[in-house]
Design an enzyme around this catalytic site. Structure first.
Site, PDB file in Angstrom:
ATOM      1  N   ASP A  10       0.865  -1.179   0.000  1.00 23.29           N
ATOM      2  CA  ASP A  10       0.000   0.000   0.000  1.00 23.29           C
ATOM      3  C   ASP A  10       0.901   1.227   0.000  1.00 23.29           C
ATOM      4  O   ASP A  10       2.099   1.134   0.263  1.00 23.29           O
ATOM      5  CB  ASP A  10      -0.891  -0.016   1.253  1.00 23.29           C
ATOM      6  N   SER A  11       0.284   2.384  -0.234  1.00 17.80           N
ATOM      7  CA  SER A  11       1.043   3.634  -0.196  1.00 17.80           C
ATOM      8  C   SER A  11       1.531   3.948   1.218  1.00 17.80           C
ATOM      9  O   SER A  11       2.452   4.730   1.395  1.00 17.80           O
ATOM     10  CB  SER A  11       0.154   4.771  -0.693  1.00 17.80           C
ATOM     11  N   CYS A  73      -3.781  -1.102  -1.963  1.00 17.01           N
ATOM     12  CA  CYS A  73      -4.106   0.302  -2.243  1.00 17.01           C
ATOM     13  C   CYS A  73      -5.113   0.381  -3.394  1.00 17.01           C
ATOM     14  O   CYS A  73      -4.869  -0.142  -4.481  1.00 17.01           O
ATOM     15  CB  CYS A  73      -2.822   1.028  -2.618  1.00 17.01           C
ATOM     16  N   GLU A 151      -6.183   9.131   9.760  1.00 16.68           N
ATOM     17  CA  GLU A 151      -4.833   9.036  10.344  1.00 16.68           C
ATOM     18  C   GLU A 151      -4.716   9.886  11.612  1.00 16.68           C
ATOM     19  O   GLU A 151      -3.875   9.634  12.466  1.00 16.68           O
ATOM     20  CB  GLU A 151      -3.788   9.418   9.288  1.00 16.68           C
ATOM     21  N   CYS A 183     -11.395   2.822  -0.612  1.00 16.07           N
ATOM     22  CA  CYS A 183     -10.105   3.357  -0.160  1.00 16.07           C
ATOM     23  C   CYS A 183      -9.735   2.603   1.116  1.00 16.07           C
ATOM     24  O   CYS A 183     -10.620   2.284   1.926  1.00 16.07           O
ATOM     25  CB  CYS A 183     -10.231   4.856   0.117  1.00 16.07           C
ATOM     26  N   HIS A 185      -8.570   3.449   3.847  1.00 12.29           N
ATOM     27  CA  HIS A 185      -8.861   4.077   5.139  1.00 12.29           C
ATOM     28  C   HIS A 185     -10.353   4.063   5.514  1.00 12.29           C
ATOM     29  O   HIS A 185     -10.696   4.289   6.659  1.00 12.29           O
ATOM     30  CB  HIS A 185      -8.418   5.540   5.127  1.00 12.29           C
TER      31      HIS A 185
HETATM   32  N1  DGL Z   1      -4.123   3.707   0.096  1.00 13.54           N
HETATM   33  C1  DGL Z   1      -4.794   4.726  -0.675  1.00 13.54           C
HETATM   34  C2  DGL Z   1      -6.003   4.111  -1.392  1.00 13.54           C
HETATM   35  O1  DGL Z   1      -6.563   3.114  -0.969  1.00 13.54           O
HETATM   36  C3  DGL Z   1      -5.208   5.898   0.205  1.00 13.54           C
HETATM   37  C4  DGL Z   1      -4.045   6.751   0.676  1.00 13.54           C
HETATM   38  C5  DGL Z   1      -3.298   7.411  -0.462  1.00 13.54           C
HETATM   39  O2  DGL Z   1      -3.837   8.325  -1.103  1.00 13.54           O
HETATM   40  O3  DGL Z   1      -2.180   6.997  -0.718  1.00 13.54           O
HETATM   41  O4  DGL Z   1      -6.414   4.607  -2.407  1.00 13.54           O
END
Ligand code: DGL
Length: 264
Positions: A10-11, A73, A151, A183, A185
């Site tokens: 993931d990012s 992600c 976050e 997403c 989060h």
């Molecule tokens: N992990 C990213 C997503 O699911 C969210 C956070 C980001 O923008 O990197 O799209």
């Protein structure tokens, strides 16, 4: 092969929601997680940049020797999945197809999708839903403030409720009966979204659906690990302190074994 780990990237910290679901459904599996914390967020970056980042993250996990790559992600799944499947010789699962499959069970065929700007601009969720349910009316909205709110630990704060009311207004007006949390989060906003949309709207958690897809694939291909007691290791591309602090809040457990690495 069965004893190899599942690689998840993931990012940043958000993909831990996917790791958590996989760990709870497949507790015997060893998991290796890469959070590209030096370059987060992906959701506001161009397609070319996210594709390059995703290739580099995947390369790290493939070199580690994983048996399956999970792109946790949503933004990377939206823009880089075909590239990764073309480049690497192992199964690659993203979060969009599993989420779309569940969403296509909508009763009134009015489906909402929320995600980052990158995910929404890619149009991948509506495409995947229409492939399964051609007549569906899909309404998509990007919710960029949700990532920092989660976050900050404010996913159930009054500010989150007001933000959700504003973002979801067009989806409520479209009378959706299903909302895809597109997403990493967004599963943290479950209670807030319920408050705003009511109990009649089905919330589709892409993380949960992805874990089910991993389980199915393993059953089909005989890739399940049989020994008890899978463990997780974590790599990040920036110093681990923030990842550990925010990640523990996401996971609800302690994060051990977090190591900083350089990729790309
Ligand atoms: N992990 C990213 C997503 O699911 C969210 C956070 C980001 O923008 O990197 O799209």
């Amino acid at each position: 092969m069965q004893d190899r780990s599942i690689g998840i990237f993931d990012s940043g910290v958000g993909g831990l929601t996917v790791l958590k679901e996989i760990a709870s459904l497949l507790p015997r599996e060893n998991l290796v997680y890469l959070g590209d914390t030096a370059r987060v967020p992906y959701g506001t970056k161009s397609v070319e940049t996210v594709q390059r980042y995703a290739l580099e993250a995947a390369e790290f996990l493939v070199d580690y020797g994983v048996k399956l790559l999970v792109v946790a992600c949503n933004t990377a799944s939206a823009v880089a999945l075909p590239l990764l499947r073309e480049r690497f010789q192992l199964p690659v699962i993203g979060v969009i197809e599993p989420g779309a499959r569940r969403a296509a069970q909508s009763r009134n065929h009015r489906i909402g999708v929320i995600g980052t700007e990158g995910t929404i601009n890619s149009n991948r969720y509506p495409e995947a839903i229409h492939a399964l349910l051609p007549g569906a009316q899909v309404s998509s909205v990007s919710c960029p403030l949700f990532v920092p709110l989660a976050e900050e630990g404010w996913a159930e704060h009054e500010i989150a409720r007001l933000t959700a009311m504003e973002y979801l207004q067009p989806l409520a007006a479209a009378q959706i009966d299903t909302l895809v949390l597109g997403c990493t989060h967004y599963p943290l906003f479950r209670n807030t979204l319920r408050q705003v949309l009511g109990d009649a709207v089905t919330l589709v958690d892409s993380a949960e659906e992805t874990a089910k897809s991993v389980q199915q694939l393993f059953q089909q291909q005989g890739l399940e690990r049989s020994e008890r007691g899978g463990r997780s290791v974590f790599f990040v591309t920036d110093v681990p302190a923030r990842f550990i602090r925010v990640g523990e809040a996401f996971l609800g457990t302690n994060l051990a074994l977090v190591e900083q690495v350089q990729i790309g």
